[in-house]
Design an enzyme around this catalytic site. Structure first.
Site, short mmCIF file in Angstrom:
data_model
loop_
_atom_site.label_atom_id
_atom_site.label_comp_id
_atom_site.label_asym_id
_atom_site.label_seq_id
_atom_site.Cartn_x
_atom_site.Cartn_y
_atom_site.Cartn_z
N SER A 175 -2.33 -8.49 5.06
CA SER A 175 -1.96 -7.15 5.49
C SER A 175 -1.31 -7.31 6.86
O SER A 175 -1.95 -7.75 7.81
CB SER A 175 -3.23 -6.29 5.57
OG SER A 175 -2.93 -5.13 6.27
N ASP B 97 0.81 -1.22 0.00
CA ASP B 97 0.00 0.00 0.00
C ASP B 97 0.84 1.26 0.00
O ASP B 97 0.59 2.19 -0.76
CB ASP B 97 -0.93 0.03 1.22
CG ASP B 97 -2.15 -0.87 1.03
OD1 ASP B 97 -2.34 -1.36 -0.10
OD2 ASP B 97 -2.89 -1.07 2.00
N ARG C 151 0.97 4.33 16.18
CA ARG C 151 0.44 5.39 15.31
C ARG C 151 0.65 6.80 15.86
O ARG C 151 1.04 7.70 15.09
CB ARG C 151 -1.05 5.15 14.98
CG ARG C 151 -1.33 3.85 14.26
CD ARG C 151 -0.35 3.54 13.16
NE ARG C 151 -0.76 2.40 12.35
CZ ARG C 151 0.05 1.74 11.55
NH1 ARG C 151 1.32 2.10 11.45
NH2 ARG C 151 -0.39 0.72 10.84
N ASP D 187 -6.54 2.71 11.77
CA ASP D 187 -5.29 3.45 11.67
C ASP D 187 -5.46 4.83 11.06
O ASP D 187 -4.79 5.78 11.46
CB ASP D 187 -4.25 2.63 10.89
CG ASP D 187 -3.71 1.49 11.73
OD1 ASP D 187 -3.68 1.65 12.97
OD2 ASP D 187 -3.33 0.46 11.17
#
Ligand code: ARG
Length: 405
Positions: free
Chosen positions: A179, A15, A95, A124
């Protein structure tokens, strides 16, 4: 006129690699990638080359492992933050730190955009956007681009886009592309065959933990030392948080500890099947909780546990940079002032078991608790205590019920 700039959070995964190409094509910006080393990943190797190959003008790599552990992971551990009792919040702790580094790097490069590779379906994006806007003065000065949320490609179309752009993508057996998000606190695996909640995670989905079948047939004993709720030693060897977690991941992972298969409530309202490998986190939470049973009063334990739930929801929901999170953190720091001591555990075939705990501040008092006749507990005062303690119940029973038993 020189082009505008965008700092892109870059993992080296599919991604975010496509994002480099996509941002250039769709926003006509120069892209600077930012990769933060949160540990446990081979991703750092070759990441700069990958970014440049995809078209980035510069590639920044920051080692933030110590900051991650000391400012996010351990405060979270201390706060008992385990989302829905099973998820150690590995991605969720990362994050806010990544957002902070994105904003800092954007300032340094004079970039007016930052970008992350999150989709429009996950947590996220919320964590990044909320943290970035909070840290950069409400997003006035820094704008956010989220390519994977904007481009509307399916997974297959993404693969095709990557191929067309000449990007390499990592595939596992049967062409499955999970993922994966990983840092030293844990590894999260999503997608592909895991999307069927009835199908067991295939063995090759795991990379940190042995299956129970392959775990050693011999048990292993370990000892963890804590100071004020923070792990400081493993098997009586003092070590940095980063090293301790790294080592414990290997030891506990070898015994098949830390596999989690969870149907999780995402912040955006959907349920998703999440598989995690978090060996060190599982053992450390368990060990700390065991030590707290000695160092905290019953009421402290109860209040802590209810605040832990709120705390873990805050972390999960991208509210790290809030006063409430800091308020609860202050409670945890204060409550853990005396949570210093050692915990002994047995690791065997997928489970860790606490087999001993001791602390110089332990509220457990042998002379009080022993059943031997030499105890110092005042049995006589127990009678008086019970007499007064049971008074309201007895009065009510007498006046209002049970009269004719
Ligand atoms: N469900 C977890 C969370 O929201 C993990 C997400 C990990 N991301 C991934 N691409 N596997 O924190």
């Amino acid at each position: 006129m020189s082009k505008g700039k965008c700092v892109l959070a870059y993992s080296g995964g599919m991604d975010s690699t496509i994002s480099v190409v996509w941002i250039k094509e769709n926003y006509d910006l120069d892209v600077i990638t930012l990769t933060v080393d949160l540990g446990a990943g081979p991703e750092i190797e070759g990441v700069a080359e990958k970014a440049k190959k995809a078209g980035a003008i510069d590639s920044v790599i920051l080692d933030v492992k110590d900051e991650f552990v000391n400012e996010y992971v351990f405060p979270g551990l201390k706060a008992g933050a385990m989302y829905e009792d099973v998820y150690a919040l590995s991605t969720a702790f990362a994050r806010p730190l990544m957002s902070k580094k994105l904003v800092e790097t954007a300032r340094k490069y004079g970039a007016e955009y930052v970008s992350h590779g999150c989709t429009g379906k996950g947590n996220d994006q919320v964590r990044f956007d909320a943290s970035i806007m909070t840290l950069s003065g409400d997003g006035d000065s820094i704008k956010i681009i989220a390519p994977a949320r904007e481009w509307g490609m399916t997974r297959d179309e993404e693969k095709e886009y990557a191929n067309k752009a000449g990007l390499e993508i990592r595939e596992v057996g049967n062409n499955r592309v999970y993922s994966i998000d990983r840092n030293l606190w844990g590894l999260a695996i999503e997608g592909e065959d895991l999307e069927d909640t009835w199908i067991a995670p295939p063995e090759d989905a795991f990379s940190w933990t042995s299956s129970i079948e392959n775990a050693p047939n011999e048990e292993e004993f370990i000892e963890i030392g804590f100071e004020q709720g923070i792990p400081v030693s493993l098997n009586n060897k003092n070590m940095s948080g980063v090293n301790l977690i790294d080592e414990l991941n290997i030891i506990a992972g070898k015994h098949g500890i830390g596999r989690v298969d969870h149907l999780e409530n995402r912040l955006v309202g959907i349920k998703s099947r999440e598989v995690y490998e978090t060996p060190a986190a599982v053992v450390l939470y368990q060990a700390l909780a065991a030590l707290e049973t000695a160092t905290l009063s019953r009421e402290q334990q109860r209040i802590k546990s209810s605040l832990s739930t709120t705390f873990s929801d805050l972390v999960y929901d991208g509210r790290w940079f809030t006063n409430l999170r800091e308020n609860i953190q202050a409670f945890m720091d204060d409550a853990q002032k005396f949570t210093s001591g050692n915990v002994k555990l047995k690791l065997f075939k997928g489970s860790s078991t606490v087999i001993g705990r001791k602390s110089r501040f332990s509220l457990y008092d042998y002379n009080m608790s022993t059943y031997s006749t030499t105890d110092s507990f005042n049995h006589g005062s127990a009678e008086g205590f019970i007499d007064i303690y049971s008074l309201p119940a007895r009065m009510q029973a007498k006046k209002q019920k049970y009269n004719d038993l």
